[in-house]
Design a protein around this motif. Structure first.
Motif, PDB file in Angstrom:
ATOM      1  N   ASN A 191     -54.624 -47.747  43.173  1.00 18.82           N
ATOM      2  CA  ASN A 191     -53.927 -49.225  43.155  1.00 18.82           C
ATOM      3  C   ASN A 191     -53.467 -49.179  41.606  1.00 18.82           C
ATOM      4  OD1 ASN A 191     -54.864 -49.722  45.719  1.00 18.82           O
ATOM      5  ND2 ASN A 191     -56.532 -50.841  45.199  1.00 18.82           N
ATOM      6  N   GLN A 192     -53.944 -48.823  40.713  1.00 13.23           N
ATOM      7  CA  GLN A 192     -53.488 -49.023  39.256  1.00 13.23           C
ATOM      8  C   GLN A 192     -52.399 -48.009  39.208  1.00 13.23           C
ATOM      9  OE1 GLN A 192     -54.400 -50.425  36.271  1.00 13.23           O
ATOM     10  NE2 GLN A 192     -55.822 -51.768  37.698  1.00 13.23           N
ATOM     11  N   ARG A 244     -50.036 -47.186  40.982  1.00 13.34           N
ATOM     12  CA  ARG A 244     -48.675 -47.510  41.672  1.00 13.34           C
ATOM     13  C   ARG A 244     -48.057 -48.427  40.821  1.00 13.34           C
ATOM     14  NH1 ARG A 244     -52.087 -48.955  46.058  1.00 13.34           N
ATOM     15  NH2 ARG A 244     -51.930 -47.153  47.910  1.00 13.34           N
ATOM     16  N   GLN A 245     -48.507 -48.777  39.473  1.00  8.35           N
ATOM     17  CA  GLN A 245     -47.857 -49.670  38.654  1.00  8.35           C
ATOM     18  C   GLN A 245     -47.163 -48.936  37.706  1.00  8.35           C
ATOM     19  OE1 GLN A 245     -50.610 -52.079  36.325  1.00  8.35           O
ATOM     20  NE2 GLN A 245     -51.753 -52.668  38.028  1.00  8.35           N
ATOM     21  N   TYR A 246     -47.247 -47.131  37.793  1.00  3.85           N
ATOM     22  CA  TYR A 246     -46.358 -46.484  37.264  1.00  3.85           C
ATOM     23  C   TYR A 246     -45.743 -45.353  38.129  1.00  3.85           C
ATOM     24  CZ  TYR A 246     -50.022 -47.895  33.827  1.00  3.85           C
ATOM     25  OH  TYR A 246     -50.914 -48.779  33.013  1.00  3.85           O
ATOM     26  N   PRO A 247     -44.630 -45.835  38.428  1.00  2.68           N
ATOM     27  CA  PRO A 247     -43.829 -45.010  39.770  1.00  2.68           C
ATOM     28  C   PRO A 247     -43.246 -43.831  39.080  1.00  2.68           C
ATOM     29  CG  PRO A 247     -43.151 -47.438  39.494  1.00  2.68           C
ATOM     30  CD  PRO A 247     -44.134 -47.275  38.392  1.00  2.68           C
ATOM     31  N   GLU A 287     -47.586 -41.248  38.963  1.00  2.00           N
ATOM     32  CA  GLU A 287     -48.874 -41.576  39.737  1.00  2.00           C
ATOM     33  C   GLU A 287     -50.079 -40.314  39.392  1.00  2.00           C
ATOM     34  OE1 GLU A 287     -45.968 -43.800  42.166  1.00  2.00           O
ATOM     35  OE2 GLU A 287     -46.024 -41.671  41.004  1.00  2.00           O
TER      36      GLU A 287
END
Length: 443
Positions: free
Chosen positions: A378-379, A381-384, A387
């Motif tokens: 989940n975390q 996904r904040q870094y497209p 990952e």
């Protein structure tokens, strides 16, 4: 070895530890005996090097290791015997700075012990669980929002001036110093006025244009524009307006439902109802969790380690300062002193954190590997596009793992307490729930 208590004040503890020279020498000899079978030296067969020669060759090097291991062993034995759990890493320092080989080693150890947590009868905790049903009005409102987001544009009457929110279809050529630049031209480009998708100041100048009109729009590229050769420069865009279109919300029908992946309108309404009720349930849980923490805070009282409170207050003050000064990204700012309000909040957080940790340990609450993996994903996904790198970073960073594990553990402990507490359901409206949520944000 001798361990003598020097301080016992509240949760503060101090001890003097003396490691004798004989103990250190025995530890060094033990290490040499252990290593002797594998040591080779010129003139001797493997494992046959005399002990005095080994000690002369390697004793000095092993002395430091022996000293550290002996002190660590004394500390571990002390915590095992006393039952103390240090709130933070104990402070350890040698007191005989002029120490030389053959002397005893004198060490001072100080720490703050974690307090004894009193037992709490969780069955006495009474809570209300707010329950909101997604009615037709809420579902229709959500449908209306979907239709608005899926809006179409219809041509306005000829000669009508474009308004904010209208779509302007146009050709344009951008020029800097009279020369067209790469990427600055387009044909039949649909631009929604007010969308802020163009350079600041561009869209505002098109308000009031009509189909068939030509307009020169003058703007300046931002200083931090991604194309360095255009950054900060003035540009003129020659625009030819072809159409002015008005926004029109999509029809609420089966076609709209299919746009959002549902078979028909009835299925879409069912999906919306389920999503809304999931949102209401999440909000209601947050409200009930805050009420639970308030209840627990009122139920328990025990001494708090000053170092934990001080660290938490500093973190609170630092975070709030950055929220009030968003332009300061780094830590190059004046020293931030926690206020009484920060200290009070820190005491509450530390008290509840210790209590929840105690309850979780007693109940043997565990965060599974699968739950941790899901949290990391989940975390990530904040870094497209990064990952994998983020996942590997967390895997190799115990501190980051703890940051992700802590809220998972807390929520599982809270759920455990919910099961033991006396919980009654209370039907409320969406607006009533919203007021409760807003009250949380204001605290």
């Amino acid at each position: 070895m001798q361990v003598t208590e020097t301080l016992n004040d509240g949760l503060k503890r101090g001890y003097a530890i003396t490691v004798t020279a004989a103990e250190l020498d025995a530890k060094v000899n033990e290490k040499l005996v252990e290593a002797q079978p594998e040591i080779e030296m010129k003139g001797f067969r493997k494992g046959k090097v005399p002990m005095p020669l080994l000690k002369k060759q390697f004793g000095q090097r092993l002395l430091g290791e022996a000293m550290q291991e002996t002190i660590d062993g004394a500390m571990n034995q002390h915590f095992e015997d006393s039952g103390d759990r240090p709130a933070m890493q104990p402070e350890v320092k040698m007191t005989n700075e002029d120490w030389k080989e053959g002397d005893d080693v004198n060490v001072e150890m100080s720490y703050e012990a974690l307090p004894e947590i009193p037992d709490v009868d969780l069955s006495t905790v009474k809570l209300e669980k707010l329950v909101v049903k997604a009615g037709d009005a809420e579902i229709d409102e959500a449908l209306g929002n979907l239709a608005e987001n899926a809006q179409n544009f219809e041509p306005r009457k000829k000669g009508t001036k474009a308004k904010d929110g209208d779509q302007v279809v146009m050709d344009f050529v951008g020029k800097v110093d009279g020369e067209a630049f790469e990427g600055g031209s387009a044909e039949d480009y649909p631009l929604v006025l007010g969308s802020n998708s163009f350079i600041p100041g561009f869209e505002e100048q098109l308000v009031g244009v009509k189909a068939g009109e030509e307009k020169a729009v003058t703007v300046s590229f931002p200083e931090d524009y991604q194309a360095a050769h255009l950054a900060g420069k003035e540009a003129v865009f020659d625009c030819t307006v072809k159409e002015v279109k008005a926004p029109k919300a999509a029809e609420i029908d089966d076609e709209l439902a299919k746009k959002f992946g549902a078979e028909d309108l009835a299925a879409l309404k069912t999906q919306i109802g389920e999503r809304l009720e999931a949102e209401y349930t999440g909000a209601a849980r947050a409200v009930m969790k805050r009420k639970l923490l308030d209840e627990l805070d009122a139920l328990v009282s025990f001494d708090l380690p000053p170092s934990l409170v001080e660290a938490e207050a500093g973190q609170i003050a630092h975070q709030l300062w950055h929220e009030e000064n968003p332009d300061v990204q780094g830590h190059d700012h004046p020293e931030i002193t926690p206020s009484d309000e920060h200290n009070k909040l820190a005491e509450r957080r530390v008290r509840l954190g210790l209590l929840l940790a105690h309850l979780g340990q007693k109940a043997e609450v565990q965060v599974s590997d699968a739950e941790m993996t899901q949290a990391i994903m989940n975390q990530a996904r904040q870094y497209p596009g990064q990952e994998r790198q983020f996942f590997e970073f967390v895997q190799n960073n115990p501190q980051m793992q703890q940051q992700l594990r802590a809220p998972l553990f807390e929520d599982k402990v809270v759920d455990y307490v919910f099961e033991l507490a006396e919980v009654t359901n209370k039907d409320v409206s969406k607006d009533e729930l919203q007021k409760e949520v807003e009250a949380l944000e204001d605290e």
